[in-house]
Write a protein that holds these residues in place. Structure first.
Motif, PDB file in Angstrom:
ATOM      1  N   ASP A  46      14.535 -11.195  -2.328  1.00 22.54           N
ATOM      2  CA  ASP A  46      15.536 -10.191  -1.944  1.00 22.54           C
ATOM      3  C   ASP A  46      16.394 -10.701  -0.784  1.00 22.54           C
ATOM      4  O   ASP A  46      15.875 -11.143   0.244  1.00 22.54           O
ATOM      5  CB  ASP A  46      14.780  -8.912  -1.533  1.00 22.54           C
ATOM      6  N   CYS A  47      17.706 -10.609  -0.951  1.00 18.39           N
ATOM      7  CA  CYS A  47      18.619 -11.123   0.080  1.00 18.39           C
ATOM      8  C   CYS A  47      18.518 -10.334   1.385  1.00 18.39           C
ATOM      9  O   CYS A  47      18.984 -10.792   2.432  1.00 18.39           O
ATOM     10  CB  CYS A  47      20.060 -11.130  -0.424  1.00 18.39           C
ATOM     11  N   ARG A  48      17.852  -9.187   1.357  1.00 17.80           N
ATOM     12  CA  ARG A  48      17.730  -8.375   2.580  1.00 17.80           C
ATOM     13  C   ARG A  48      16.530  -8.772   3.423  1.00 17.80           C
ATOM     14  O   ARG A  48      16.347  -8.213   4.517  1.00 17.80           O
ATOM     15  CB  ARG A  48      17.618  -6.884   2.211  1.00 17.80           C
ATOM     16  N   VAL A  49      15.696  -9.683   2.921  1.00 22.32           N
ATOM     17  CA  VAL A  49      14.502 -10.055   3.676  1.00 22.32           C
ATOM     18  C   VAL A  49      14.466 -11.559   3.964  1.00 22.32           C
ATOM     19  O   VAL A  49      13.407 -12.163   4.070  1.00 22.32           O
ATOM     20  CB  VAL A  49      13.202  -9.597   2.976  1.00 22.32           C
ATOM     21  N   ASP A  50      15.632 -12.154   4.120  1.00 24.03           N
ATOM     22  CA  ASP A  50      15.722 -13.589   4.424  1.00 24.03           C
ATOM     23  C   ASP A  50      15.023 -13.868   5.760  1.00 24.03           C
ATOM     24  O   ASP A  50      15.430 -13.344   6.796  1.00 24.03           O
ATOM     25  CB  ASP A  50      17.203 -13.974   4.510  1.00 24.03           C
ATOM     26  N   GLN A  97      16.832 -14.499   8.928  1.00 22.13           N
ATOM     27  CA  GLN A  97      17.489 -13.362   9.574  1.00 22.13           C
ATOM     28  C   GLN A  97      16.469 -12.377  10.148  1.00 22.13           C
ATOM     29  O   GLN A  97      16.556 -11.998  11.309  1.00 22.13           O
ATOM     30  CB  GLN A  97      18.392 -12.635   8.566  1.00 22.13           C
ATOM     31  N   VAL A  98      15.509 -11.963   9.324  1.00 23.72           N
ATOM     32  CA  VAL A  98      14.622 -10.880   9.774  1.00 23.72           C
ATOM     33  C   VAL A  98      13.532 -11.354  10.720  1.00 23.72           C
ATOM     34  O   VAL A  98      12.995 -10.560  11.495  1.00 23.72           O
ATOM     35  CB  VAL A  98      14.007 -10.099   8.587  1.00 23.72           C
ATOM     36  N   HIS A 156       7.676  -6.149   1.115  1.00 23.02           N
ATOM     37  CA  HIS A 156       8.586  -5.191   1.743  1.00 23.02           C
ATOM     38  C   HIS A 156       8.781  -3.932   0.902  1.00 23.02           C
ATOM     39  O   HIS A 156       8.536  -3.929  -0.310  1.00 23.02           O
ATOM     40  CB  HIS A 156       9.946  -5.856   2.026  1.00 23.02           C
ATOM     41  N   CYS A 202      11.417  -2.711  -2.781  1.00 24.38           N
ATOM     42  CA  CYS A 202      11.481  -4.019  -3.451  1.00 24.38           C
ATOM     43  C   CYS A 202      12.016  -3.865  -4.883  1.00 24.38           C
ATOM     44  O   CYS A 202      11.651  -2.932  -5.589  1.00 24.38           O
ATOM     45  CB  CYS A 202      10.089  -4.652  -3.475  1.00 24.38           C
ATOM     46  N   THR A 248      12.523  -2.209   4.376  1.00 24.11           N
ATOM     47  CA  THR A 248      13.890  -2.509   3.987  1.00 24.11           C
ATOM     48  C   THR A 248      14.571  -1.189   3.700  1.00 24.11           C
ATOM     49  O   THR A 248      14.200  -0.486   2.760  1.00 24.11           O
ATOM     50  CB  THR A 248      13.911  -3.368   2.709  1.00 24.11           C
ATOM     51  N   SER A 249      15.488  -0.843   4.525  1.00 22.52           N
ATOM     52  CA  SER A 249      16.178   0.421   4.287  1.00 22.52           C
ATOM     53  C   SER A 249      17.532   0.140   3.652  1.00 22.52           C
ATOM     54  O   SER A 249      18.300  -0.689   4.110  1.00 22.52           O
ATOM     55  CB  SER A 249      16.362   1.187   5.590  1.00 22.52           C
ATOM     56  N   THR A 250      17.732   0.813   2.556  1.00 26.57           N
ATOM     57  CA  THR A 250      19.003   0.668   1.849  1.00 26.57           C
ATOM     58  C   THR A 250      19.942   1.771   2.333  1.00 26.57           C
ATOM     59  O   THR A 250      19.570   2.935   2.340  1.00 26.57           O
ATOM     60  CB  THR A 250      18.791   0.829   0.332  1.00 26.57           C
TER      61      THR A 250
END
Ligand SMILES: [Zn+2]
Length: 171
Positions: A42-46, A49-50, A100, A103, A166-168
């Motif tokens: 998932d690009c949101r849990v790189d 970055q995180v 996460h 997911c 991970t909050s969308t």
């Protein structure tokens, strides 16, 4: 123009910066933080970055859900074997597994979608069901156990499990 074109521009800037690759570990590539992170694609849990993972600090392996599959176990075993064979004094590394919330693997809980995808890749539906990260705290514990019980992983390799939220954003 290819989607990766702007990143190739960034890479040229990186390659021309003599300071960008300071403190790089040499083979057998024991990372500077002695970490082997397994997490979702998932690009949101790189992790860069995180977790602020910097170049050379951690081995990072990503797949759907960040699950410990036989292929992932083989790769961890390879990293462990390299340490044993090439740098037996260590340090050995810690496998940190991160699952996460929110997911994309949860979509495999949908019977129709899972069935269709199983047909697409000629897979066993139960395998896909096992991939699903509906409860990150539970699945990460399952995967920690998989590494701990894997005979091919050296005992000196530590294992930890973590969950991230991970909050969308609402549309
Ligand atoms: Zn995910």
């Amino acid at each position: 123009m290819s989607n990766i074109a702007p990143l190739l521009d960034r890479n040229r800037a990186f390659a021309s910066d003599p300071g960008a690759r300071q403190n790089m570990p040499r083979l057998p590539f024991i990372p500077n933080l002695s970490l082997y992170i397994v997490t979702c694609i998932d690009c949101r849990v790189d992790p860069a970055q995180v977790f602020g993972v910097k170049l050379g600090e951690a081995l990072v392996q990503r797949n759907i859900g960040g699950r410990i599959t036989s292929a992932v176990l083989a790769d961890i075993a390879y990293a462990g074997y390299l340490v044993e064979a090439k740098a037996p004094e260590g340090p050995y590394f810690e496998v940190a597994i991160v699952h996460h919330t929110d997911c994309g693997s949860t979509l495999l809980a949908d019977d129709e979608l899972r069935h269709g995808f199983a047909q697409r890749i000629d897979a066993d539906e139960r395998t896909l069901t096992d991939t699903t990260v509906l409860d990150p705290a539970r699945t990460v514990q399952t995967d920690v156990s998989r590494v701990l019980w894997a005979a091919e992983i050296p005992q000196n390799v530590h294992v930890s499990g973590h969950t991230s939220t991970t909050s969308t954003p609402a549309w």
